[in-house]
Scaffold this motif. Structure first.
Motif, PDB file in Angstrom:
ATOM      1  N   LYS A 176      42.908  43.043  35.169  1.00 47.11           N
ATOM      2  CA  LYS A 176      44.175  43.778  35.103  1.00 47.11           C
ATOM      3  C   LYS A 176      45.329  42.910  34.607  1.00 47.11           C
ATOM      4  O   LYS A 176      46.324  43.414  34.149  1.00 47.11           O
ATOM      5  CB  LYS A 176      44.542  44.319  36.496  1.00 47.11           C
ATOM      6  CG  LYS A 176      43.474  45.159  37.148  1.00 47.11           C
ATOM      7  CD  LYS A 176      43.386  46.525  36.541  1.00 47.11           C
ATOM      8  CE  LYS A 176      42.402  47.379  37.324  1.00 47.11           C
ATOM      9  NZ  LYS A 176      41.671  48.289  36.526  1.00 47.11           N
ATOM     10  N   ASP A 224      35.084  39.139  41.386  1.00 43.47           N
ATOM     11  CA  ASP A 224      36.330  39.903  41.348  1.00 43.47           C
ATOM     12  C   ASP A 224      37.436  38.978  40.835  1.00 43.47           C
ATOM     13  O   ASP A 224      37.190  37.825  40.516  1.00 43.47           O
ATOM     14  CB  ASP A 224      36.663  40.506  42.722  1.00 43.47           C
ATOM     15  CG  ASP A 224      36.975  39.450  43.785  1.00 43.47           C
ATOM     16  OD1 ASP A 224      37.430  38.343  43.459  1.00 43.47           O
ATOM     17  OD2 ASP A 224      36.756  39.762  44.975  1.00 43.47           O
ATOM     18  N   TRP A 225      38.625  39.494  40.736  1.00 45.31           N
ATOM     19  CA  TRP A 225      39.727  38.729  40.142  1.00 45.31           C
ATOM     20  C   TRP A 225      40.713  38.227  41.194  1.00 45.31           C
ATOM     21  O   TRP A 225      41.869  37.947  40.885  1.00 45.31           O
ATOM     22  CB  TRP A 225      40.442  39.578  39.092  1.00 45.31           C
ATOM     23  CG  TRP A 225      39.569  39.806  37.906  1.00 45.31           C
ATOM     24  CD1 TRP A 225      38.814  40.913  37.627  1.00 45.31           C
ATOM     25  CD2 TRP A 225      39.326  38.883  36.848  1.00 45.31           C
ATOM     26  NE1 TRP A 225      38.116  40.733  36.461  1.00 45.31           N
ATOM     27  CE2 TRP A 225      38.413  39.498  35.952  1.00 45.31           C
ATOM     28  CE3 TRP A 225      39.774  37.607  36.552  1.00 45.31           C
ATOM     29  CZ2 TRP A 225      37.952  38.873  34.806  1.00 45.31           C
ATOM     30  CZ3 TRP A 225      39.326  36.980  35.407  1.00 45.31           C
ATOM     31  CH2 TRP A 225      38.418  37.613  34.546  1.00 45.31           C
ATOM     32  N   SER A 251      30.188  49.675  36.389  1.00 46.92           N
ATOM     33  CA  SER A 251      30.700  50.070  37.710  1.00 46.92           C
ATOM     34  C   SER A 251      29.577  50.430  38.632  1.00 46.92           C
ATOM     35  O   SER A 251      28.453  50.491  38.303  1.00 46.92           O
ATOM     36  CB  SER A 251      31.661  51.227  37.585  1.00 46.92           C
ATOM     37  OG  SER A 251      31.180  52.208  36.712  1.00 46.92           O
ATOM     38  N   TYR A 256      32.325  46.904  30.646  1.00 47.20           N
ATOM     39  CA  TYR A 256      32.616  47.028  32.072  1.00 47.20           C
ATOM     40  C   TYR A 256      31.539  47.904  32.706  1.00 47.20           C
ATOM     41  O   TYR A 256      31.194  48.959  32.176  1.00 47.20           O
ATOM     42  CB  TYR A 256      33.986  47.665  32.302  1.00 47.20           C
ATOM     43  CG  TYR A 256      35.089  46.871  31.644  1.00 47.20           C
ATOM     44  CD1 TYR A 256      35.526  45.671  32.184  1.00 47.20           C
ATOM     45  CD2 TYR A 256      35.672  47.317  30.456  1.00 47.20           C
ATOM     46  CE1 TYR A 256      36.522  44.928  31.572  1.00 47.20           C
ATOM     47  CE2 TYR A 256      36.676  46.575  29.839  1.00 47.20           C
ATOM     48  CZ  TYR A 256      37.098  45.394  30.395  1.00 47.20           C
ATOM     49  OH  TYR A 256      38.067  44.668  29.787  1.00 47.20           O
ATOM     50  N   LYS A 306      31.821  43.227  36.157  1.00 47.14           N
ATOM     51  CA  LYS A 306      31.704  44.198  37.241  1.00 47.14           C
ATOM     52  C   LYS A 306      33.082  44.750  37.593  1.00 47.14           C
ATOM     53  O   LYS A 306      33.230  45.924  37.895  1.00 47.14           O
ATOM     54  CB  LYS A 306      31.058  43.554  38.469  1.00 47.14           C
ATOM     55  CG  LYS A 306      30.873  44.515  39.616  1.00 47.14           C
ATOM     56  CD  LYS A 306      30.108  43.902  40.762  1.00 47.14           C
ATOM     57  CE  LYS A 306      29.920  44.952  41.854  1.00 47.14           C
ATOM     58  NZ  LYS A 306      29.143  44.411  42.967  1.00 47.14           N
ATOM     59  N   TYR A 307      34.085  43.858  37.529  1.00 51.77           N
ATOM     60  CA  TYR A 307      35.454  44.249  37.867  1.00 51.77           C
ATOM     61  C   TYR A 307      36.338  44.121  36.621  1.00 51.77           C
ATOM     62  O   TYR A 307      36.387  43.057  36.004  1.00 51.77           O
ATOM     63  CB  TYR A 307      36.018  43.375  38.987  1.00 51.77           C
ATOM     64  CG  TYR A 307      35.191  43.457  40.248  1.00 51.77           C
ATOM     65  CD1 TYR A 307      35.330  44.536  41.114  1.00 51.77           C
ATOM     66  CD2 TYR A 307      34.253  42.481  40.556  1.00 51.77           C
ATOM     67  CE1 TYR A 307      34.567  44.633  42.264  1.00 51.77           C
ATOM     68  CE2 TYR A 307      33.488  42.561  41.709  1.00 51.77           C
ATOM     69  CZ  TYR A 307      33.645  43.637  42.543  1.00 51.77           C
ATOM     70  OH  TYR A 307      32.881  43.734  43.674  1.00 51.77           O
ATOM     71  N   GLU A 308      37.015  45.180  36.296  1.00 56.02           N
ATOM     72  CA  GLU A 308      37.873  45.165  35.115  1.00 56.02           C
ATOM     73  C   GLU A 308      39.112  44.307  35.374  1.00 56.02           C
ATOM     74  O   GLU A 308      39.796  44.472  36.378  1.00 56.02           O
ATOM     75  CB  GLU A 308      38.302  46.593  34.762  1.00 56.02           C
ATOM     76  CG  GLU A 308      39.041  46.672  33.458  1.00 56.02           C
ATOM     77  CD  GLU A 308      39.275  48.108  33.019  1.00 56.02           C
ATOM     78  OE1 GLU A 308      40.082  48.282  32.095  1.00 56.02           O
ATOM     79  OE2 GLU A 308      38.681  49.025  33.587  1.00 56.02           O
ATOM     80  N   HIS A 361      29.985  38.996  37.827  1.00 54.27           N
ATOM     81  CA  HIS A 361      30.062  39.834  39.024  1.00 54.27           C
ATOM     82  C   HIS A 361      31.259  39.492  39.912  1.00 54.27           C
ATOM     83  O   HIS A 361      31.466  40.115  40.951  1.00 54.27           O
ATOM     84  CB  HIS A 361      28.781  39.663  39.839  1.00 54.27           C
ATOM     85  CG  HIS A 361      28.630  38.264  40.361  1.00 54.27           C
ATOM     86  ND1 HIS A 361      28.232  37.216  39.545  1.00 54.27           N
ATOM     87  CD2 HIS A 361      28.859  37.735  41.573  1.00 54.27           C
ATOM     88  CE1 HIS A 361      28.209  36.109  40.264  1.00 54.27           C
ATOM     89  NE2 HIS A 361      28.591  36.394  41.494  1.00 54.27           N
TER      90      HIS A 361
END
Length: 100
Positions: A72, A22-23, A100, A98, A68-70, A20
């Motif tokens: 990049k 983010d990057w 959303s 993935y 949850k977050y792809e 879950h």
């Protein structure tokens, strides 16, 4: 700790990792993933998985990550490809999804 273990309709034992995060902190996130995946590999290699699923010894194994977050960043994809290669050597599928 394993997030979830189950057998899919096509008879694959799947260990699911739910990510879950983010990057925003790529390095920390990759370290988290590496530690979780290593835990899953140890669970398989120790054969503890078969204590919970004794009928699974003849089934294909997979580790599936739900993001949850792809991602990049190319570095992330390089990491995921390397994980896939390593797992393939042990006949373990590596799947990415993935949500959303």
């Amino acid at each position: 700790m394993i997030d979830m273990v189950g057998i899919t309709s096509d008879d694959v034992i799947t260990l699911t990792l739910s990510d879950h995060l983010d990057w925003s902190e790529v390095g920390e996130h990759l370290l988290y993933l590496q530690q979780k995946i290593n835990t899953y590999i140890q669970y398989i290699e120790s054969e503890n998985i078969y204590e919970n699923l004794p009928s699974g010894k003849e089934k294909t194994l997979a580790i599936r990550v739900y993001f949850k977050y792809e991602p990049k960043d190319q570095m992330i994809f390089s990491f995921l490809n390397k994980v896939s290669e390593i797992l393939e050597e042990s006949n373990i599928l590596f799947q990415i999804e993935y949500i959303s």
